[in-house]
Design an enzyme around this catalytic site. Structure first.
Site, PDB file in Angstrom:
ATOM      1  CB  SER A 180       8.658  42.092 -23.294  1.00 20.22           C
ATOM      2  OG  SER A 180       9.156  41.211 -22.245  1.00 20.22           O
TER       3      SER A 180
HETATM    4  N1  SAH Z   1       6.993  38.326 -19.790  1.00 22.62           N
HETATM    5  C1  SAH Z   1       6.738  39.481 -18.995  1.00 22.62           C
HETATM    6  C2  SAH Z   1       8.110  40.430 -18.926  1.00 22.62           C
HETATM    7  C3  SAH Z   1       8.348  40.674 -17.646  1.00 22.62           C
HETATM    8  S1  SAH Z   1       9.857  41.368 -17.205  1.00 22.62           S
HETATM    9  C4  SAH Z   1       5.818  40.150 -20.059  1.00 22.62           C
HETATM   10  O1  SAH Z   1       5.217  39.869 -20.982  1.00 22.62           O
HETATM   11  O2  SAH Z   1       5.544  41.525 -20.141  1.00 22.62           O
HETATM   12  C5  SAH Z   1      10.749  39.911 -16.539  1.00 22.62           C
HETATM   13  C6  SAH Z   1      10.411  39.382 -15.264  1.00 22.62           C
HETATM   14  O3  SAH Z   1      11.080  38.204 -14.980  1.00 22.62           O
HETATM   15  C7  SAH Z   1       9.847  40.306 -14.326  1.00 22.62           C
HETATM   16  O4  SAH Z   1       8.654  40.145 -13.803  1.00 22.62           O
HETATM   17  C8  SAH Z   1      10.930  39.529 -12.923  1.00 22.62           C
HETATM   18  O5  SAH Z   1      10.350  39.728 -11.789  1.00 22.62           O
HETATM   19  C9  SAH Z   1      10.845  38.103 -13.518  1.00 22.62           C
HETATM   20  N2  SAH Z   1      12.035  37.265 -12.932  1.00 22.62           N
HETATM   21  C10 SAH Z   1      13.355  37.595 -13.009  1.00 22.62           C
HETATM   22  N3  SAH Z   1      14.288  36.664 -12.440  1.00 22.62           N
HETATM   23  C11 SAH Z   1      13.207  35.602 -12.300  1.00 22.62           C
HETATM   24  C12 SAH Z   1      13.276  34.261 -11.837  1.00 22.62           C
HETATM   25  N4  SAH Z   1      14.657  33.789 -11.420  1.00 22.62           N
HETATM   26  N5  SAH Z   1      12.365  33.617 -11.855  1.00 22.62           N
HETATM   27  C13 SAH Z   1      11.034  33.891 -12.192  1.00 22.62           C
HETATM   28  N6  SAH Z   1      11.104  35.125 -12.725  1.00 22.62           N
HETATM   29  C14 SAH Z   1      11.844  36.073 -12.683  1.00 22.62           C
END
Ligand code: SAH
Length: 218
Positions: A69
């Site tokens: 993010s």
């Molecule tokens: N918080 C992260 C951002 C990751 S992007 C950071 O600090 O950079 C969003 C993430 O959500 C992805 O890794 C994706 O695999 C995860 N995601 C999407 N749907 C999900 C679900 N149902 N349960 C858990 N994770 C999920």
């Protein structure tokens, strides 16, 4: 894995300070949140080849079609959650590489972070270990179901966009708890939901762009 955990000397220190200045200019006011972001070396969480861009205010690829993010959005969401209170027991859905979980762990002792892609979860584990952050409890699961075994949560933060609010997350929110999530598909908006005595109170915030919240694990 060979990671430069301490940061590449002065360059990293300066670019990190500049990132905090930028967040201030963009309207982030909560000093606790700014200090939490300043304390986490974002370059550790991005691919080696992108490390020089780690302190730009931009989302960067994590692999698996996912992104780390944008610092402003991380700061904005956490600032809204912190407003006038402590985070308390916190659940993050979508741990990705673990960056946001590391920021949350600067602000509260109880952080659970759920991720549905096993290989990303393994990466998050390595990254958090690299910065000596052992407080975050990582779980491999579909976060749409929340984390019943650790519920209720004072704070829930969702890092992927849902078409509608997952019911399990509302159920696992403690009294006076706060949930923030991006809602929508083509056009998305950050939504804050507070659990008050009189019921759930919803506040619509900024337009945003997140990867989708998906079902199941992989
Ligand atoms: N918080 C992260 C951002 C990751 S992007 C950071 O600090 O950079 C969003 C993430 O959500 C992805 O890794 C994706 O695999 C995860 N995601 C999407 N749907 C999900 C679900 N149902 N349960 C858990 N994770 C999920």
């Amino acid at each position: 894995m060979n990671r430069n955990v301490s940061g590449s000397g002065m360059t990293s220190q300066r670019t990190r300070a500049r990132m905090i200045e930028r967040l201030r200019e963009q309207g982030i006011r909560d000093e606790r949140v700014l200090a939490a972001i300043a304390a986490v070396p974002r370059h550790v969480f991005v691919e080696e080849a992108l490390a020089s861009r780690a302190y730009e205010d931009t989302a960067l690829p994590l692999g698996f079609s996912q992104t780390i993010s944008q610092p402003f959005i991380v700061a904005r969401m956490i600032e809204v959650l912190c407003d006038g209170r402590e985070l308390g027991k916190t659940l993050e859905i979508g741990a990705g590489c673990g960056y946001q979980a590391a920021v949350l762990a600067q602000l509260t002792d109880e952080v659970y972070a759920v991720e549905r892609i096993e290989l990303l979860l393994a990466k998050a584990k390595l990254n958090l270990r690299a910065i000596q952050q052992f407080k975050v409890r990582l779980k491999y699961a579909d976060g749409q179901l929340g984390l019943p075994e650790a519920a209720p949560f004072d704070t829930i933060i969702v890092a992927a966009a849902a078409a509608r609010v997952p019911r399990a997350l509302l159920q696992q929110l403690a009294p006076n708890g706060r949930l923030i999530l991006p809602l929508g598909a083509a056009s998305q908006q950050l939504v804050l939901i507070e659990r008050r005595a009189e019921g759930f109170v919803e506040t619509r915030l900024d337009a945003v762009r997140f990867v989708p919240l998906l079902s199941g694990v992989e």
